[in-house]
Design a protein around this motif. Sequence first.
Motif, short mmCIF file in Angstrom:
data_model
loop_
_atom_site.label_atom_id
_atom_site.label_comp_id
_atom_site.label_asym_id
_atom_site.label_seq_id
_atom_site.Cartn_x
_atom_site.Cartn_y
_atom_site.Cartn_z
N VAL A 1 0.83 -1.20 0.00
CA VAL A 1 0.00 0.00 0.00
C VAL A 1 0.87 1.25 0.00
O VAL A 1 0.58 2.23 -0.70
CB VAL A 1 -0.95 -0.02 1.22
N ASN A 2 1.94 1.25 0.76
CA ASN A 2 2.81 2.43 0.84
C ASN A 2 3.53 2.69 -0.47
O ASN A 2 3.84 3.84 -0.78
CB ASN A 2 3.82 2.27 1.98
N ILE A 3 3.85 1.65 -1.22
CA ILE A 3 4.47 1.85 -2.53
C ILE A 3 3.54 2.67 -3.42
O ILE A 3 3.96 3.59 -4.14
CB ILE A 3 4.82 0.51 -3.18
N LYS A 4 2.25 2.35 -3.38
CA LYS A 4 1.29 3.07 -4.21
C LYS A 4 0.93 4.44 -3.62
O LYS A 4 0.86 5.43 -4.34
CB LYS A 4 0.02 2.23 -4.38
N ASP A 5 0.71 4.49 -2.31
CA ASP A 5 0.28 5.74 -1.69
C ASP A 5 1.38 6.78 -1.62
O ASP A 5 1.09 7.97 -1.41
CB ASP A 5 -0.25 5.46 -0.28
N SER A 6 2.63 6.38 -1.77
CA SER A 6 3.72 7.37 -1.75
C SER A 6 3.65 8.33 -2.92
O SER A 6 4.31 9.37 -2.91
CB SER A 6 5.07 6.64 -1.75
N SER A 7 2.83 8.02 -3.92
CA SER A 7 2.72 8.90 -5.08
C SER A 7 2.13 10.26 -4.72
O SER A 7 2.39 11.25 -5.41
CB SER A 7 1.86 8.23 -6.16
N VAL A 8 1.33 10.33 -3.64
CA VAL A 8 0.73 11.61 -3.27
C VAL A 8 1.75 12.55 -2.65
O VAL A 8 1.49 13.76 -2.53
CB VAL A 8 -0.44 11.40 -2.29
N LEU B 1 3.25 -1.25 -11.03
CA LEU B 1 2.77 -2.63 -11.06
C LEU B 1 3.91 -3.61 -10.79
O LEU B 1 3.76 -4.57 -10.02
CB LEU B 1 2.13 -2.92 -12.41
N ILE B 2 5.07 -3.38 -11.40
CA ILE B 2 6.21 -4.26 -11.19
C ILE B 2 6.67 -4.22 -9.73
O ILE B 2 6.97 -5.25 -9.10
CB ILE B 2 7.35 -3.90 -12.15
N ARG C 1 4.57 15.07 -23.49
CA ARG C 1 3.90 13.82 -23.86
C ARG C 1 3.48 13.14 -22.55
O ARG C 1 4.33 12.62 -21.82
CB ARG C 1 4.84 12.91 -24.66
N GLN C 2 2.20 13.16 -22.24
CA GLN C 2 1.72 12.66 -20.95
C GLN C 2 1.32 11.19 -21.00
O GLN C 2 1.63 10.43 -20.09
CB GLN C 2 0.53 13.50 -20.46
N LEU C 3 0.59 10.79 -22.03
CA LEU C 3 0.03 9.44 -22.06
C LEU C 3 1.11 8.37 -21.98
O LEU C 3 1.01 7.41 -21.20
CB LEU C 3 -0.81 9.25 -23.33
N GLU C 4 2.16 8.50 -22.77
CA GLU C 4 3.22 7.49 -22.79
C GLU C 4 3.94 7.41 -21.46
O GLU C 4 4.23 6.32 -20.94
CB GLU C 4 4.22 7.79 -23.91
N VAL C 5 4.22 8.59 -20.87
CA VAL C 5 5.00 8.61 -19.63
C VAL C 5 4.19 8.03 -18.47
O VAL C 5 4.71 7.26 -17.66
CB VAL C 5 5.46 10.04 -19.31
N TYR C 6 2.91 8.37 -18.40
CA TYR C 6 2.09 7.83 -17.31
C TYR C 6 1.83 6.33 -17.49
O TYR C 6 1.63 5.61 -16.51
CB TYR C 6 0.79 8.60 -17.21
N ALA C 7 1.81 5.87 -18.72
CA ALA C 7 1.72 4.42 -18.94
C ALA C 7 2.96 3.72 -18.41
O ALA C 7 2.89 2.64 -17.81
CB ALA C 7 1.53 4.13 -20.43
N VAL C 8 4.12 4.33 -18.61
CA VAL C 8 5.36 3.78 -18.07
C VAL C 8 5.33 3.78 -16.54
O VAL C 8 5.75 2.81 -15.88
CB VAL C 8 6.57 4.57 -18.60
N ALA C 9 4.83 4.86 -15.94
CA ALA C 9 4.74 4.92 -14.48
C ALA C 9 3.81 3.83 -13.94
O ALA C 9 4.10 3.20 -12.91
CB ALA C 9 4.24 6.30 -14.05
N THR C 10 2.70 3.61 -14.64
CA THR C 10 1.78 2.53 -14.23
C THR C 10 2.48 1.18 -14.24
O THR C 10 2.33 0.38 -13.31
CB THR C 10 0.57 2.50 -15.18
N LEU C 11 3.25 0.93 -15.28
CA LEU C 11 3.98 -0.34 -15.38
C LEU C 11 5.02 -0.46 -14.26
O LEU C 11 5.19 -1.53 -13.67
CB LEU C 11 4.66 -0.44 -16.74
N CYS C 12 5.69 0.65 -13.94
CA CYS C 12 6.69 0.61 -12.87
C CYS C 12 6.04 0.31 -11.52
O CYS C 12 6.56 -0.52 -10.74
CB CYS C 12 7.43 1.95 -12.81
#
Length: 439
Positions: free
Chosen positions: A329-336, A371-372, A358-369
């Motif tokens: 949870v802290n890995i995800k919540d640290s984004s705030v 998730l990993i 370019r926002q869409l590509e970069v945020y897709a990369v962040a989502t993948l990071c």
Amino acid sequence: MSASQEGPEPANDPAAMPIPRRDGPVGFVLADHRYVFLGTSVIALAGMWLSMQPRSHMSFLAGVYAVEVGMYYALLAFLAVAGVALANKLLRWRDYARTSPFVRPAARRAERIASCLVVLITCVLFVDRVVMGFSAIVSAAIASDTNPQDFLSGAVYMVFEGRAIFAQGIATTVELALFGTVIAFFLAIFLVFLRIQQIDRPDNDAVRFLKVLGVGFARVYSSVVRGTPMMVQSLLIYFAGFAVLRGTGMSTTQIGSVWTTFVAGLVTISLNSTAYMMEVLRGGIEAVDAGQTEAARSLGLSQWQAMTKVVFPQGIKNAIPALSNELVVNIKDSSVLSVIGVFDLMFATTTVAGIYYRQLEVYAVATLCYLILTMIASKLLSIMAHHLDVSAPGPVLSTSDATSTAGTAGGKADPNKVKLAVAHKRARRRGAGITAPGR
């Protein structure tokens, strides 16, 4: 037809004799599987679709076109045989297992070999089209002087050019989540000890007052922290710390060197997780049978000794899955925490997006990071829970409001453990010669 004729096949029928089971890939290949034609046909269709996709300049099948054609028609031939087998099963639905030629031992061995060949061909096509194609895109994007316009090439280009920024953001996110969870664990142990205090008979007035004060403070702390968002908490803590240090006469530069955004973020995530961990620990402790405490007190242990030597170890073990889930949870919540300038993964993503617009590509990369990171943390926590012989919190979908803590009050306990809990604990007390008063 007599009953004997309608009965099952004799045990010595070769077609009905099971194949000896083996472990590992060899056992999987040799074992019989249901719906082998249907499942392998899906794989064959995927292989044919891959074969029809354009090749990249790194394709290793480009120079052996005849081989690829042979693989394509091999997949097509398997689909044809699978269609015949399906039609045969529909026509001989009632006696398919006895009369169909596809259930004979030799046919079944051929089916297994053919299905393995189909899987192998599809894997080769997948590597040639997908893996080598992605490698070609990566090499072209890295060698490009400008940001490519297509989605995948642009994402690869921005990740490569901003790799130092992303690496720093990922490292900061992991540090915040890991250290914040560890600090919160020890703070939660202290607060849950205050939260579960009860007035004992030999306590004097001062001890009674301190216990009431500690219980009230733990309750208020839990209600306030869990009732406010972490983003607001981070802003409040950061600017409050800044104001306190400014009141000591320190300059802005001096304050910035001491009260950094990382320190403020670590304090925020530690204090926030403490409230949730305290409730999880309290649930784990309350899940311990009251007879444990009564038996310990009947043996002459004080309330402090009974809690630290009997109740706390069992309660913490019950709560380990949900406690470890706080790391995910802290890995995800640290984004705030990026709102106060903490250079975490979210802040790094926003920085790269602002550089290239370019926002869409970069945020897709962040989502993948993210998730990993959560998958790795979940896997490590599952291994730890298995080593400690407790129920794991679940892979990636676990959250702070959807935990699966076996034996924890308010959690989702294992029904088998719940049914056997009372009988097991009573038998264990009888075996140990401990009898609680009034039992």
